[in-house]
Write an enzyme that holds these catalytic residues in place. Sequence first.
Site, PDB file in Angstrom:
ATOM      1  N   HIS A 131       1.216  -1.097  -0.175  1.00 56.43           N
ATOM      2  CA  HIS A 131       0.468   0.070   0.240  1.00 56.43           C
ATOM      3  C   HIS A 131       1.359   0.956  -0.197  1.00 56.43           C
ATOM      4  O   HIS A 131       1.621   1.383   0.981  1.00 56.43           O
ATOM      5  CB  HIS A 131      -0.932   0.100   0.914  1.00 56.43           C
ATOM      6  CG  HIS A 131      -1.819  -1.303   1.077  1.00 56.43           C
ATOM      7  ND1 HIS A 131      -2.233  -1.625   1.802  1.00 56.43           N
ATOM      8  CD2 HIS A 131      -2.252  -1.501   0.320  1.00 56.43           C
ATOM      9  CE1 HIS A 131      -3.022  -2.810   1.889  1.00 56.43           C
ATOM     10  NE2 HIS A 131      -3.130  -2.573   0.472  1.00 56.43           N
TER      11      HIS A 131
ATOM     12  N   GLU B 191       1.719   3.406   3.049  1.00 54.55           N
ATOM     13  CA  GLU B 191       2.051   2.637   4.473  1.00 54.55           C
ATOM     14  C   GLU B 191       3.396   2.427   4.155  1.00 54.55           C
ATOM     15  O   GLU B 191       4.262   1.453   3.306  1.00 54.55           O
ATOM     16  CB  GLU B 191       1.027   1.558   4.717  1.00 54.55           C
ATOM     17  CG  GLU B 191       0.002   1.520   4.941  1.00 54.55           C
ATOM     18  CD  GLU B 191      -1.267   0.257   5.078  1.00 54.55           C
ATOM     19  OE1 GLU B 191      -0.155  -1.032   4.755  1.00 54.55           O
ATOM     20  OE2 GLU B 191      -2.410   0.940   4.246  1.00 54.55           O
TER      21      GLU B 191
ATOM     22  N   HIS C 240       2.753  -3.843   6.454  1.00 52.79           N
ATOM     23  CA  HIS C 240       2.048  -2.638   6.645  1.00 52.79           C
ATOM     24  C   HIS C 240       2.116  -1.868   7.337  1.00 52.79           C
ATOM     25  O   HIS C 240       2.341  -1.465   8.429  1.00 52.79           O
ATOM     26  CB  HIS C 240       1.173  -3.156   6.223  1.00 52.79           C
ATOM     27  CG  HIS C 240       0.415  -3.890   4.523  1.00 52.79           C
ATOM     28  ND1 HIS C 240      -0.502  -3.472   3.814  1.00 52.79           N
ATOM     29  CD2 HIS C 240       1.012  -5.057   4.504  1.00 52.79           C
ATOM     30  CE1 HIS C 240      -0.136  -4.239   2.534  1.00 52.79           C
ATOM     31  NE2 HIS C 240       0.463  -5.263   3.054  1.00 52.79           N
TER      32      HIS C 240
ATOM     33  N   GLU D 154       1.747  -5.043  10.633  1.00 57.10           N
ATOM     34  CA  GLU D 154       0.842  -4.349  10.435  1.00 57.10           C
ATOM     35  C   GLU D 154       2.143  -2.932  11.646  1.00 57.10           C
ATOM     36  O   GLU D 154       2.056  -3.510  13.100  1.00 57.10           O
ATOM     37  CB  GLU D 154      -0.580  -3.898  11.270  1.00 57.10           C
ATOM     38  CG  GLU D 154      -1.417  -4.916  10.275  1.00 57.10           C
ATOM     39  CD  GLU D 154      -1.922  -4.039   9.527  1.00 57.10           C
ATOM     40  OE1 GLU D 154      -1.383  -2.490   8.946  1.00 57.10           O
ATOM     41  OE2 GLU D 154      -2.333  -4.702   8.048  1.00 57.10           O
TER      42      GLU D 154
HETATM   43 ZN   LIG Z   1      -2.493  -1.661   4.560  1.00 51.25          ZN
END
Ligand SMILES: [Zn+2]
Length: 462
Positions: free
Chosen positions: A85, A88, A216, A308
């Site tokens: 992404h 990110e 991410h 994350e």
């Molecule tokens: Zn992501």
Amino acid sequence: MSDLVSIFLQLLLFKLVAPVTFRHHRYDDLVRTLYKVHNECPHVTRVYSIGRSVKGRHLYVLEFSDYPGIHEPLEPEVKYVGNMHGNEVLGRELLLQLSEFLCEEFRNRNQRIVRLVEGTRIHILPSMNPDGYEVAAAAQDRDISGYLVGRNNANGVDLNRNFPDLNTYIYYNEKNGGPNHHLPLPDNWKNQVEPETQAVIQWIRSLNFVLSANLHGGAVVANYPYDKSLEHRVRGFRRTANTPTPDDTLFQKLAKVYSYAHGWMHQGWNCGDYFPDGITNGASWYSLSKGMQDFNYLHTNCFEITLELSCDKFPRQEELQREWLGNREALIQFLEQVHQGIKGMVRDENYNNLVDAVISVSGINHDVTSGDHGDYFRLLLPGTYTVTATAPKFDPETVSVTVGPGEPKLVNFQLKRSTPPAAPKRRGPNSGHRGRVLPKKVQPRAARKKEMMMKQSQRVPA
Ligand SMILES: [Zn+2]
């Protein structure tokens, strides 16, 4: 020792060993940094591109290995993918820091890093979505805030919703029987995916990856498969439900290794969410279809988790050093996790390597296959297992293995051709996805090492 003193000492030590700069890297800067690391460590790195983004930017990978560009049998392949992404961005910066750190520490003869680089082939893709990143970075410069600006690729597609959906097939097969691994791609898959996704799929099909993490932001948690719940949509609503893989306990352990080695992820309370131990099953958090992590597990031998790493998707530059210190040990420990379970060669009676032989572990409904060199890797937690190797036209061989907590156990198989000659070709439910086993001539390891040493010594430092 108080936390403050310990952090101070860590910072001091860090300043001494790794003088790196903490800043956000735009595309040109990122490319320069990768080549800079390569120039500093030319014998243990290689920069290569797996393809191009929609806007033509290269998807560069930095590889670390004692023989860059070469798969050494029984040495596992592992990867990190960042910035899928585009907005990110912490993963991208952490992977650049990691690259500089591995190179520096290898040069400093840090024994832990030397052992890692010599025993593992590490592939680092700092940005899977360089086009999205440029959009996000430009917005940041102009102070345009927007939670999703730059998330997608240049065609407006979310790359983590763009992989072929193999979950539907596996959930069907789990109920009705059928292959439990290496599910085939749809015939027209190339027309269904974006250039970045296609590049990654070709990459992960071309190397026999064993372990991976996909970095991410937007939360702080280690997320493990499956991401897609069994009933993804019920009357138009996404259904959240814990959806474990057959390797659930192993995946939980992999996720915990990261969260507990991380500075604060394991504490669970982050960004207003609470995740016990700092980990979560993907589908029990929110159900997501066509993600990369599930695809790795269902189409290849690779076990991937999704990390994350920050509440703020685009952290301020001043935060980067603290983030690196919070993630450094976790990034290294996770790579070391590839060395567990069992591994070995699958050969025939004449010591030809058998490619795509299937390795099954009793009680775990997910097989792995041997790679192009006849070697296989099966991550397993400590315990005693019944393991079977099968290949078309060969008799299966079953052994009992006790796996300890340390280094992987070496378990080689030497399969005998079935007699009488096998009946007309029929694929069993557990046969490899390509349904073929190719014998390959074995080159004795010593001779091969020597040959590679020769190549190495002919290399001119850049
Ligand atoms: Zn992501």
